[in-house]
Design an enzyme around this catalytic site. Structure first.
Site, PDB file in Angstrom:
ATOM      1  CG  ASP A   1      49.476  37.483  41.263  1.00  0.00           C
ATOM      2  OD1 ASP A   1      48.669  38.280  40.529  1.00  0.00           O
ATOM      3  OD2 ASP A   1      49.004  37.490  42.348  1.00  0.00           O
TER       4      ASP A   1
ATOM      5  CG  ASN B   1      43.455  47.801  45.998  1.00  0.00           C
ATOM      6  OD1 ASN B   1      44.329  48.670  46.202  1.00  0.00           O
ATOM      7  ND2 ASN B   1      42.366  47.709  45.017  1.00  0.00           N
TER       8      ASN B   1
ATOM      9  CG  ASP C   1      46.260  52.968  41.728  1.00  0.00           C
ATOM     10  OD1 ASP C   1      46.070  51.838  41.508  1.00  0.00           O
ATOM     11  OD2 ASP C   1      45.621  53.786  41.348  1.00  0.00           O
TER      12      ASP C   1
ATOM     13  CD  GLU D   1      46.311  41.189  41.941  1.00  0.00           C
ATOM     14  OE1 GLU D   1      45.797  40.324  42.481  1.00  0.00           O
ATOM     15  OE2 GLU D   1      45.483  42.021  41.116  1.00  0.00           O
TER      16      GLU D   1
END
Length: 297
Positions: free
Chosen positions: A158, A166, A175, A202
């Protein structure tokens, strides 16, 4: 029959690579490499109907289209062929133009179907396998490892602090980050059967057949190092990104389950998060031992 093979070769040889089998046994051996099978119904050792049934019963060949080529013209014979799994029926004497047209049609259909299956099993953002593909592969590998009493490793990774990344750089930056991390993790899967997939958000997951706890520790360390080397142009410096990893190794048996193994790997991931991130936890479910892994260790 050699004469029939010669006629088919004349009809198809300029447009396709042909593989010829002189017996049903040889046909079953060669079929996994084929895109389409042209199969006679009447054969001396095993009839074509039985060959077709066996092709359709085998995971490696069940999606390969089969066209029967035969002198039998009765409706009952055609029905038997379709019931066995054939997609078409060509009656002798062979007309080359008809053979070419039907072969072309079924190859195009198969190519379209294969593309749709790949798209359905692929994560659109990262290009990795998606969760559906992982779930299918994990069930299949679990059964295989149980049958041969072979060790299996499952691992979750992760991206650390991804929500903050983000929020800071927007979804476009997020992205890009996920694509680059996915590329780095994909390169770690080098052996047959190894699979990297995006599990969601993620989070990434790995299926590693034949990898024991020592191999799992090395894999986790490589994953930590690989992501630490990811650089998102204009947004991060090398070493700024990291992942936390949880992995388990075990020999699948009736005494355990895939769901339990996945849950244990996920627990290892959360333990790595709770103890500081940028690290991995590997648990050997056979011995109960747990190992901590850090980058470059």
């Amino acid at each position: 029959q050699p004469a029939n093979v010669h006629v088919l070769a004349e009809a198809l040889g300029n447009d396709h690579e042909l593989i010829v089998a002189g017996s049903a046994k040889r046909a079953l051996e060669l079929a996994p490499t084929a895109d389409l099978v042209l199969l006679d119904v009447l054969m001396p050792d095993m009839d074509g109907l039985e060959v077709c049934r066996r092709l359709k019963a085998d995971e490696a060949t069940k999606r390969i289209p089969v066209i029967f080529v035969t002198a039998l013209e009765q409706t009952e014979n055609e029905t038997q062929g379709f019931d066995a799994g054939a997609v078409d029926y060509i009656v002798k004497p062979i007309h080359p133009a008809i053979v070419r047209a039907r072969v072309r049609t079924h190859l195009e259909l198969k190519a379209s179907r294969d593309l749709l299956e790949r798209m359905a099993a692929q994560d659109s953002l990262t290009g990795l396998a998606n969760r559906r593909r992982f779930d299918e592969a994990a069930r299949e590998e679990w059964r295989r490892s149980m049958r041969f009493s072979q060790v299996l490793t499952l691992a979750f990774a992760d991206v650390d602090h991804f929500k903050a990344f983000n929020d800071r750089h927007g979804h476009g930056g997020g992205d890009t980050c996920l694509r680059l991390v996915a590329e780095a993790l994909q390169r770690l899967c080098r052996r047959p059967g190894e699979l990297a997939a995006r599990y969601g958000g993620e989070e990434f997951v790995f299926l590693l057949p034949g990898i024991d706890h020592e191999g799992a520790r090395r894999f986790v360390q490589r994953a930590l190092d690989a992501v630490a080397g990811v650089h998102v142009e204009g947004l991060t410096q090398a070493g700024a990104l990291s992942v936390s990893v949880g992995a388990v190794t075990l020999i699948p048996s009736p005494l355990n389950s895939l769901e339990d193994a996945i849950r244990a790997a996920d627990e290892g991931l959360y333990k790595a998060k709770e103890t500081g991130r940028r690290r991995g936890v590997v648990r050997d479910l056979e011995t109960g031992e747990t190992f901590d892994v850090t980058p470059g260790a």
